[in-house]
Design a protein around this motif. Structure first.
Motif, PDB file in Angstrom:
ATOM      1  N   GLY A   1       0.805  -1.212   0.000  1.00  0.00           N
ATOM      2  CA  GLY A   1       0.000   0.000   0.000  1.00  0.00           C
ATOM      3  C   GLY A   1       0.841   1.266   0.000  1.00  0.00           C
ATOM      4  N   LEU A   2       1.990   1.216  -0.703  1.00  0.00           N
ATOM      5  CA  LEU A   2       2.920   2.344  -0.714  1.00  0.00           C
ATOM      6  C   LEU A   2       2.843   3.117  -2.022  1.00  0.00           C
ATOM      7  CD1 LEU A   2       6.154   0.627   0.662  1.00  0.00           C
ATOM      8  CD2 LEU A   2       4.549   2.050   1.936  1.00  0.00           C
ATOM      9  N   PRO A   3       3.100   4.424  -1.979  1.00  0.00           N
ATOM     10  CA  PRO A   3       3.297   5.152  -3.233  1.00  0.00           C
ATOM     11  C   PRO A   3       4.579   4.646  -3.892  1.00  0.00           C
ATOM     12  CG  PRO A   3       3.822   6.554  -1.359  1.00  0.00           C
ATOM     13  CD  PRO A   3       3.213   5.305  -0.809  1.00  0.00           C
ATOM     14  N   GLN A   4       4.532   4.432  -5.198  1.00  0.00           N
ATOM     15  CA  GLN A   4       5.717   3.951  -5.905  1.00  0.00           C
ATOM     16  C   GLN A   4       6.259   5.057  -6.805  1.00  0.00           C
ATOM     17  OE1 GLN A   4       5.069   1.350  -9.363  1.00  0.00           O
ATOM     18  NE2 GLN A   4       2.981   1.032  -8.611  1.00  0.00           N
ATOM     19  N   LEU A   5       7.569   5.304  -6.678  1.00  0.00           N
ATOM     20  CA  LEU A   5       8.267   6.298  -7.486  1.00  0.00           C
ATOM     21  C   LEU A   5       9.336   5.522  -8.252  1.00  0.00           C
ATOM     22  CD1 LEU A   5       7.554   7.505  -4.472  1.00  0.00           C
ATOM     23  CD2 LEU A   5       8.439   9.597  -5.494  1.00  0.00           C
ATOM     24  N   THR A   6       9.050   5.192  -9.494  1.00  0.00           N
ATOM     25  CA  THR A   6       9.869   4.262 -10.251  1.00  0.00           C
ATOM     26  C   THR A   6      10.820   4.969 -11.208  1.00  0.00           C
ATOM     27  OG1 THR A   6       8.058   4.059 -11.846  1.00  0.00           O
ATOM     28  CG2 THR A   6       8.172   2.407 -10.106  1.00  0.00           C
ATOM     29  N   PHE A   7      11.873   4.240 -11.613  1.00  0.00           N
ATOM     30  CA  PHE A   7      12.863   4.713 -12.588  1.00  0.00           C
ATOM     31  C   PHE A   7      13.457   6.067 -12.173  1.00  0.00           C
ATOM     32  CE2 PHE A   7       9.923   1.933 -14.874  1.00  0.00           C
ATOM     33  CZ  PHE A   7      10.819   1.005 -15.382  1.00  0.00           C
ATOM     34  N   ALA A   8      13.856   6.153 -10.909  1.00  0.00           N
ATOM     35  CA  ALA A   8      14.381   7.408 -10.371  1.00  0.00           C
ATOM     36  C   ALA A   8      15.845   7.609 -10.769  1.00  0.00           C
ATOM     37  CB  ALA A   8      14.252   7.427  -8.855  1.00  0.00           C
ATOM     38  N   GLN A   9      16.157   8.798 -11.272  1.00  0.00           N
ATOM     39  CA  GLN A   9      17.541   9.153 -11.580  1.00  0.00           C
ATOM     40  C   GLN A   9      18.094  10.168 -10.577  1.00  0.00           C
ATOM     41  OE1 GLN A   9      17.702  10.879 -15.479  1.00  0.00           O
ATOM     42  NE2 GLN A   9      16.668  12.781 -14.881  1.00  0.00           N
ATOM     43  N   LYS A  10      17.228  10.635  -9.665  1.00  0.00           N
ATOM     44  CA  LYS A  10      17.649  11.523  -8.583  1.00  0.00           C
ATOM     45  C   LYS A  10      16.636  11.407  -7.463  1.00  0.00           C
ATOM     46  CE  LYS A  10      18.886  16.326  -7.528  1.00  0.00           C
ATOM     47  NZ  LYS A  10      18.995  17.710  -8.068  1.00  0.00           N
ATOM     48  N   VAL A  11      17.131  11.356  -6.218  1.00  0.00           N
ATOM     49  CA  VAL A  11      16.247  11.208  -5.059  1.00  0.00           C
ATOM     50  C   VAL A  11      16.615  12.230  -4.002  1.00  0.00           C
ATOM     51  CG1 VAL A  11      15.442   9.670  -3.223  1.00  0.00           C
ATOM     52  CG2 VAL A  11      15.986   8.732  -5.474  1.00  0.00           C
ATOM     53  N   GLU A  12      15.619  12.908  -3.473  1.00  0.00           N
ATOM     54  CA  GLU A  12      15.812  13.855  -2.365  1.00  0.00           C
ATOM     55  C   GLU A  12      14.716  13.639  -1.340  1.00  0.00           C
ATOM     56  OE1 GLU A  12      15.758  17.719  -4.111  1.00  0.00           O
ATOM     57  OE2 GLU A  12      17.855  17.632  -4.772  1.00  0.00           O
ATOM     58  N   THR A  13      15.064  13.745  -0.056  1.00  0.00           N
ATOM     59  CA  THR A  13      14.072  13.587   0.996  1.00  0.00           C
ATOM     60  C   THR A  13      14.434  14.444   2.201  1.00  0.00           C
ATOM     61  OG1 THR A  13      12.942  12.003   2.451  1.00  0.00           O
ATOM     62  CG2 THR A  13      15.256  11.576   1.973  1.00  0.00           C
ATOM     63  N   ASP A  14      13.398  14.906   2.909  1.00  0.00           N
ATOM     64  CA  ASP A  14      13.603  15.644   4.152  1.00  0.00           C
ATOM     65  C   ASP A  14      13.214  14.801   5.355  1.00  0.00           C
ATOM     66  OD1 ASP A  14      10.861  15.541   3.966  1.00  0.00           O
ATOM     67  OD2 ASP A  14      10.551  17.705   3.861  1.00  0.00           O
ATOM     68  N   GLY A  15      12.970  13.506   5.120  1.00  0.00           N
ATOM     69  CA  GLY A  15      12.568  12.615   6.199  1.00  0.00           C
ATOM     70  C   GLY A  15      11.066  12.495   6.350  1.00  0.00           C
ATOM     71  N   THR A  16      10.328  13.366   5.674  1.00  0.00           N
ATOM     72  CA  THR A  16       8.867  13.330   5.706  1.00  0.00           C
ATOM     73  C   THR A  16       8.291  13.086   4.320  1.00  0.00           C
ATOM     74  OG1 THR A  16       8.814  14.863   7.569  1.00  0.00           O
ATOM     75  CG2 THR A  16       6.772  14.597   6.332  1.00  0.00           C
ATOM     76  N   GLU A  17       8.863  13.795   3.340  1.00  0.00           N
ATOM     77  CA  GLU A  17       8.467  13.626   1.948  1.00  0.00           C
ATOM     78  C   GLU A  17       9.671  13.207   1.121  1.00  0.00           C
ATOM     79  OE1 GLU A  17       6.718  17.211   0.486  1.00  0.00           O
ATOM     80  OE2 GLU A  17       4.720  16.700   1.266  1.00  0.00           O
ATOM     81  N   ILE A  18       9.402  12.612  -0.037  1.00  0.00           N
ATOM     82  CA  ILE A  18      10.467  12.207  -0.938  1.00  0.00           C
ATOM     83  C   ILE A  18      10.130  12.694  -2.340  1.00  0.00           C
ATOM     84  CG2 ILE A  18       9.423   9.941  -1.387  1.00  0.00           C
ATOM     85  CD1 ILE A  18      12.389   8.887  -1.452  1.00  0.00           C
ATOM     86  N   THR A  19      11.136  13.211  -3.026  1.00  0.00           N
ATOM     87  CA  THR A  19      10.971  13.722  -4.383  1.00  0.00           C
ATOM     88  C   THR A  19      11.994  13.063  -5.288  1.00  0.00           C
ATOM     89  OG1 THR A  19      10.187  15.870  -3.570  1.00  0.00           O
ATOM     90  CG2 THR A  19      10.985  15.786  -5.844  1.00  0.00           C
ATOM     91  N   VAL A  20      11.550  12.603  -6.452  1.00  0.00           N
ATOM     92  CA  VAL A  20      12.467  11.965  -7.396  1.00  0.00           C
ATOM     93  C   VAL A  20      12.300  12.582  -8.774  1.00  0.00           C
ATOM     94  CG1 VAL A  20      12.198   9.804  -6.121  1.00  0.00           C
ATOM     95  CG2 VAL A  20      10.974  10.106  -8.280  1.00  0.00           C
ATOM     96  N   GLU A  21      13.375  12.494  -9.548  1.00  0.00           N
ATOM     97  CA  GLU A  21      13.296  12.764 -10.976  1.00  0.00           C
ATOM     98  C   GLU A  21      13.108  11.408 -11.650  1.00  0.00           C
ATOM     99  OE1 GLU A  21      16.669  14.885 -12.411  1.00  0.00           O
ATOM    100  OE2 GLU A  21      16.220  16.697 -11.263  1.00  0.00           O
ATOM    101  N   ARG A  22      11.956  11.210 -12.249  1.00  0.00           N
ATOM    102  CA  ARG A  22      11.623   9.927 -12.888  1.00  0.00           C
ATOM    103  C   ARG A  22      12.019   9.963 -14.355  1.00  0.00           C
ATOM    104  NH1 ARG A  22       7.673   7.023 -15.659  1.00  0.00           N
ATOM    105  NH2 ARG A  22       7.363   4.900 -14.829  1.00  0.00           N
ATOM    106  N   LEU A  23      12.934   9.076 -14.735  1.00  0.00           N
ATOM    107  CA  LEU A  23      13.442   9.035 -16.104  1.00  0.00           C
ATOM    108  C   LEU A  23      12.323   8.654 -17.070  1.00  0.00           C
ATOM    109  CD1 LEU A  23      16.023   9.207 -17.872  1.00  0.00           C
ATOM    110  CD2 LEU A  23      16.264   6.741 -17.536  1.00  0.00           C
TER     111      LEU A  23
END
Length: 259
Positions: free
Chosen positions: A137-159
């Motif tokens: 039941g998780l959000p999936q962020l696939t094919f990430a070429q960059k990952v950033e997180t502040d410990g609460t949210e996560i942001t990726v650049e998806r190729l």
């Protein structure tokens, strides 16, 4: 932040592979085994995220006892601990069964972020990350070429084929990475020695409360019915051009429905 990296031990891509006649599965004992290359990028990204956020990295592997070699490599790179799911009944598991086992193991160990390579070099289906996210039941962020997180949210650049998309989700989440994301570090001698003292927990199907009929060849949604050994490469056809070379080439290609 608690980061878990799912890794897989696969046959070396440079090795000559064969199927076992008795059960039509890959003969893994006959070839050198290595960590799946895409998973090395996932381990490296987990280590970098842990270094920036002060988190810890756990490696999760489902596979036979020889998979311990892949676990040791990940620990040598810098992971803190490992979880190894070992059970003879797992032989022949497909992506559906693999995702069920990994999901049960992840619930057991707990996590804030799950990282995987985007595909395994022995199957190349890219199915497990999506299946695993669905089961958990998780959000999936696939094919990430960059990952950033502040410990609460996560942001990726998806190729993507046209560049990349920026995708954001709240933790906990699951991320699969591509090879462009980083350059995996080499284990140092200090890391190799330290890995010998790091905890490795071993679980089987009973520990995960899974039935053997749900996994392995018995629970697979697909199966190999038969196979034929690839024939030796035949000698090529040599054509001496005496003014008709172009026509002969076109005829050759047309005979194989290539033009």
């Amino acid at each position: 932040m608690k980061i878990v990296v799912c890794v897989k031990q696969v046959p070396d891509t440079e090795s000559e592979k064969a199927l076992r006649p008795e059960d039509l599965t890959l003969d893994r004992e006959a070839v050198d085994a290595v960590m799946n290359e895409m998973d090395e990028f996932a381990v490296e990204e987990a280590l970098q995220l842990a270094e920036r956020t002060g988190g810890e990295v756990t490696v999760l592997l489902m596979g036979p006892e020889q998979g311990a070699d892949t676990i040791r490599k990940a620990l040598s790179m810098g992971a803190d601990r490992a979880l190894h799911v070992v059970d003879d009944a797992l032989r022949g598991s497909d992506a559906v069964a693999t995702s069920a086992v990994l999901a049960a193991a992840l619930r057991e160990v707990g996590f804030d972020l799950v990282l995987l390579g985007c595909e395994a070099s022995d199957a190349r289906t890219s199915l497990v990350p999506a299946m695993l996210a669905e089961r958990l039941g998780l959000p999936q962020l696939t094919f990430a070429q960059k990952v950033e997180t502040d410990g609460t949210e996560i942001t990726v650049e998806r190729l993507t084929d046209y560049g990349h998309d920026v995708v954001t989700a709240r933790l906990p989440a699951l991320v699969s990475v591509v090879e462009k994301i980083n350059e995996p570090r080499y284990p140092t001698f200090k890391g190799i020695m330290a890995a010998k003292k790091k905890p490795v927990r071993t679980l089987d199907l009973s520990d995960l409360e899974l039935d053997a009929t749900e996994v392995g060849a018995a629970g697979a949604w697909s199966a190999v019915d038969d196979f034929t050994v690839r024939p030796p490469r035949a000698a090529g056809e040599l054509v001496k051009d005496e003014g008709e070379g172009g026509r002969q080439l076109v005829a050759f290609l047309a005979g194989r429905k290539l033009v």
